[in-house]
Design an enzyme around this catalytic site. Structure first.
Site, PDB file in Angstrom:
ATOM      1  N   CYS A 180       0.793  -1.230   0.000  1.00 50.91           N
ATOM      2  CA  CYS A 180       0.000   0.000   0.000  1.00 50.91           C
ATOM      3  C   CYS A 180       0.827   1.284   0.000  1.00 50.91           C
ATOM      4  O   CYS A 180       0.270   2.369  -0.128  1.00 50.91           O
ATOM      5  CB  CYS A 180      -0.949   0.007   1.193  1.00 50.91           C
ATOM      6  SG  CYS A 180      -1.981  -1.462   1.274  1.00 50.91           S
ATOM      7  N   LYS A 216      -9.748   8.413   1.800  1.00 45.79           N
ATOM      8  CA  LYS A 216     -10.187   7.054   1.466  1.00 45.79           C
ATOM      9  C   LYS A 216     -11.666   6.857   1.779  1.00 45.79           C
ATOM     10  O   LYS A 216     -12.306   5.961   1.228  1.00 45.79           O
ATOM     11  CB  LYS A 216      -9.367   6.021   2.229  1.00 45.79           C
ATOM     12  CG  LYS A 216      -7.943   5.800   1.715  1.00 45.79           C
ATOM     13  CD  LYS A 216      -7.264   4.679   2.481  1.00 45.79           C
ATOM     14  CE  LYS A 216      -5.866   4.389   1.947  1.00 45.79           C
ATOM     15  NZ  LYS A 216      -4.878   5.402   2.344  1.00 45.79           N
ATOM     16  N   HIS A 257      -3.130   7.901   6.147  1.00 44.06           N
ATOM     17  CA  HIS A 257      -3.327   6.593   5.523  1.00 44.06           C
ATOM     18  C   HIS A 257      -4.773   6.162   5.761  1.00 44.06           C
ATOM     19  O   HIS A 257      -5.432   5.684   4.839  1.00 44.06           O
ATOM     20  CB  HIS A 257      -2.338   5.587   6.095  1.00 44.06           C
ATOM     21  CG  HIS A 257      -2.326   4.283   5.379  1.00 44.06           C
ATOM     22  ND1 HIS A 257      -2.128   4.182   4.014  1.00 44.06           N
ATOM     23  CD2 HIS A 257      -2.497   3.007   5.817  1.00 44.06           C
ATOM     24  CE1 HIS A 257      -2.168   2.916   3.648  1.00 44.06           C
ATOM     25  NE2 HIS A 257      -2.397   2.177   4.720  1.00 44.06           N
ATOM     26  N   PHE A 296       1.102  -3.302   4.384  1.00 35.85           N
ATOM     27  CA  PHE A 296       1.374  -4.662   4.805  1.00 35.85           C
ATOM     28  C   PHE A 296       2.844  -4.964   4.494  1.00 35.85           C
ATOM     29  O   PHE A 296       3.375  -4.558   3.460  1.00 35.85           O
ATOM     30  CB  PHE A 296       0.488  -5.647   4.043  1.00 35.85           C
ATOM     31  CG  PHE A 296      -0.916  -5.773   4.581  1.00 35.85           C
ATOM     32  CD1 PHE A 296      -1.293  -5.150   5.757  1.00 35.85           C
ATOM     33  CD2 PHE A 296      -1.853  -6.536   3.909  1.00 35.85           C
ATOM     34  CE1 PHE A 296      -2.589  -5.276   6.248  1.00 35.85           C
ATOM     35  CE2 PHE A 296      -3.153  -6.676   4.390  1.00 35.85           C
ATOM     36  CZ  PHE A 296      -3.517  -6.041   5.565  1.00 35.85           C
ATOM     37  N   HIS A 321      -9.533   2.644  -1.026  1.00 36.55           N
ATOM     38  CA  HIS A 321      -8.111   2.345  -0.867  1.00 36.55           C
ATOM     39  C   HIS A 321      -7.571   1.816  -2.187  1.00 36.55           C
ATOM     40  O   HIS A 321      -7.898   0.706  -2.615  1.00 36.55           O
ATOM     41  CB  HIS A 321      -7.939   1.314   0.250  1.00 36.55           C
ATOM     42  CG  HIS A 321      -6.516   1.134   0.686  1.00 36.55           C
ATOM     43  ND1 HIS A 321      -5.442   1.655   0.001  1.00 36.55           N
ATOM     44  CD2 HIS A 321      -5.981   0.460   1.755  1.00 36.55           C
ATOM     45  CE1 HIS A 321      -4.321   1.329   0.621  1.00 36.55           C
ATOM     46  NE2 HIS A 321      -4.619   0.614   1.675  1.00 36.55           N
ATOM     47  N   GLU A 365      -2.322   4.872  13.768  1.00 34.82           N
ATOM     48  CA  GLU A 365      -1.892   6.086  13.078  1.00 34.82           C
ATOM     49  C   GLU A 365      -2.135   7.325  13.931  1.00 34.82           C
ATOM     50  O   GLU A 365      -1.317   8.253  13.944  1.00 34.82           O
ATOM     51  CB  GLU A 365      -2.601   6.227  11.736  1.00 34.82           C
ATOM     52  CG  GLU A 365      -2.079   7.400  10.915  1.00 34.82           C
ATOM     53  CD  GLU A 365      -2.607   7.428   9.493  1.00 34.82           C
ATOM     54  OE1 GLU A 365      -2.087   8.227   8.684  1.00 34.82           O
ATOM     55  OE2 GLU A 365      -3.532   6.661   9.173  1.00 34.82           O
TER      56      GLU A 365
END
Length: 415
Positions: free
Chosen positions: A167, A338, A306, A403, A343, A317
């Protein structure tokens, strides 16, 4: 940026997007600031077998843009990349024939490459039991296809790079391209990310991870709820975003308009768990970006988070923002777009950096939508519910966490 000081600053002279809510930057930004959602029920093959048959789709038809022989070799991911980069090149006023193309390059990020082409090939083999698959399957599916096609399109004979860090791929591509420009290794880089993950197999695999949002029964468009107590997971989206980066001296010499500058890039790895985010890893990436930019935390006036709307990421976060920005975090506007465009995986960091650049330029911050029920563990200023006009500010940042633990943060400044 790191590199030889003599190379000067890294200018952004062009921006381009293909995305849910808009296939150009002005349209996308207007829709984001209006709080519109690009999330909808999907009509893809086998959608009835999905637990959460929703996604954020781009209104894009490659058949009207590419001749049939070329189209057969282009997965949707490469189509997105070519269309977005063309906008950036046009805005920058680049004329490839007038450039030293050995000093021009490409950097593209993608998490899954030509996922639909891979899936289609497997369907042919395993469902029809045929011995013949489409002859361009490998070329369409390979992860470096977007970068390869961009190099061919513009004849750029310098670096041609593909980054696949899940990502954060698009953000890493931009950051690494900026480093090459800052170091004097390239005059111009087209950099960004592309992703086209809205196929049954990909969506089903993400559902198996238990990270996909439940469909809101009243309004599917509101299913992605970053930082809300009612959040249930992410919604996948598709698209691409590319920027033209060039040495500021090069841009000035050809009379180009400088939109903003890539001032800082921070990269840090969690080294902990392949899916579980780390406060320390994310905070280290933010601090590294601020150091590279030579900025105090107080100089940052907006962060595009994010903000995936998963339970772990949003709380982590929030804690990482507090760790990196200290007391300034309480006053720092943060939003997760998002909530509206979904995403985009490997393209997310590129798209969200473009959005951060536009926030800096326009001084209008896009909101976090669907944040109706605040989470006590997510207690920052998330620009909830509606866009916000602000006074001029020095810098905007964009967070991209992945990830595998690769955390990338980009910082843009107006001067």
């Amino acid at each position: 940026m790191t590199g030889r000081a003599a190379a000067g600053r890294v200018a952004i002279t062009g921006l381009g997007v293909v995305a849910p809510l808009g296939n150009d930057v002005p349209t996308l930004y207007a829709n984001l600031c209006a709080g519109r959602s690009g999330v909808r029920r999907l009509a893809i093959r086998d959608h009835e077998r999905l637990q959460s048959p929703i996604g954020a789709t781009a209104d894009f038809d490659g058949a009207g843009r590419f001749p049939p022989p070329k189209l057969r070799m282009l997965d949707r991911v490469a189509q997105f990349a070519l269309a977005a980069a063309a906008q950036a090149v046009a805005q920058a006023g680049l004329e490839p024939a007038r450039l030293d193309r050995e000093r021009c390059g490409i950097a593209a990020g993608s998490g899954m490459g030509g996922a639909a082409s891979t899936e289609d090939g497997y369907r042919v083999v395993f469902e029809t039991r045929t011995d013949r698959v489409p002859p361009y399957s490998v070329l369409a599916a390979m992860t470096n296809a977007p970068a390869a096609w961009l190099g061919i399109e513009y004849g750029f004979a310098g670096p041609n790079l593909t980054y696949s860090t899940a990502c954060s791929s698009g953000a890493v591509a931009i950051g690494e391209a900026a480093r090459r420009v800052a170091a004097g290794d390239a005059d111009v880089m087209i950099a960004g990310g592309a992703e086209a993950p809205l196929s049954f197999g990909v969506l089903r695999a993400w559902e198996a991870l238990k990270t996909v949002a439940d469909v809101d029964p009243r309004d599917p468009a509101t299913s992605c709820r970053p930082f809300a107590r009612t959040r249930s997971g992410l919604v996948l989206g598709e698209g691409a975003a590319f920027l033209v980066l060039e040495a500021e001296s090069h841009a000035q010499a050809r009379g180009a308009r400088v939109l903003a500058r890539v001032a800082g890039y921070g990269l840090a790895t969690d080294c902990g768990h392949v899916t579980r985010p780390s406060v320390d890893g994310q905070a280290r990436a933010m601090r590294a970006a601020l150091r590279a930019a030579g900025l105090a935390p107080e100089a940052v006036g907006y962060v595009n988070a994010h903000g995936t709307a998963t339970a772990q990421n949003d709380a982590v976060e929030t804690a990482a923002l507090k760790a990196a920005f200290g007391a300034h975090a309480a006053r720092l506007p943060v939003s997760s777009t998002k909530s509206m465009h979904g995403h985009l995986l490997g393209a997310a960091g590129a798209l969200e950096f473009v959005i951060a650049v536009e926030a800096l330029r326009r001084r209008v911050l896009p909101p976090t939508m669907h944040l109706d029920v605040p989470d006590p563990d997510c207690d920052l200023d998330y620009v909830a519910g509606e866009a916000r006009e602000v006074a001029p500010f020095v810098a905007a940042a964009s967070n991209s966490f992945a990830f595998g633990g690769t955390n990338a943060v980009l910082v843009a400044t107006a001067d």
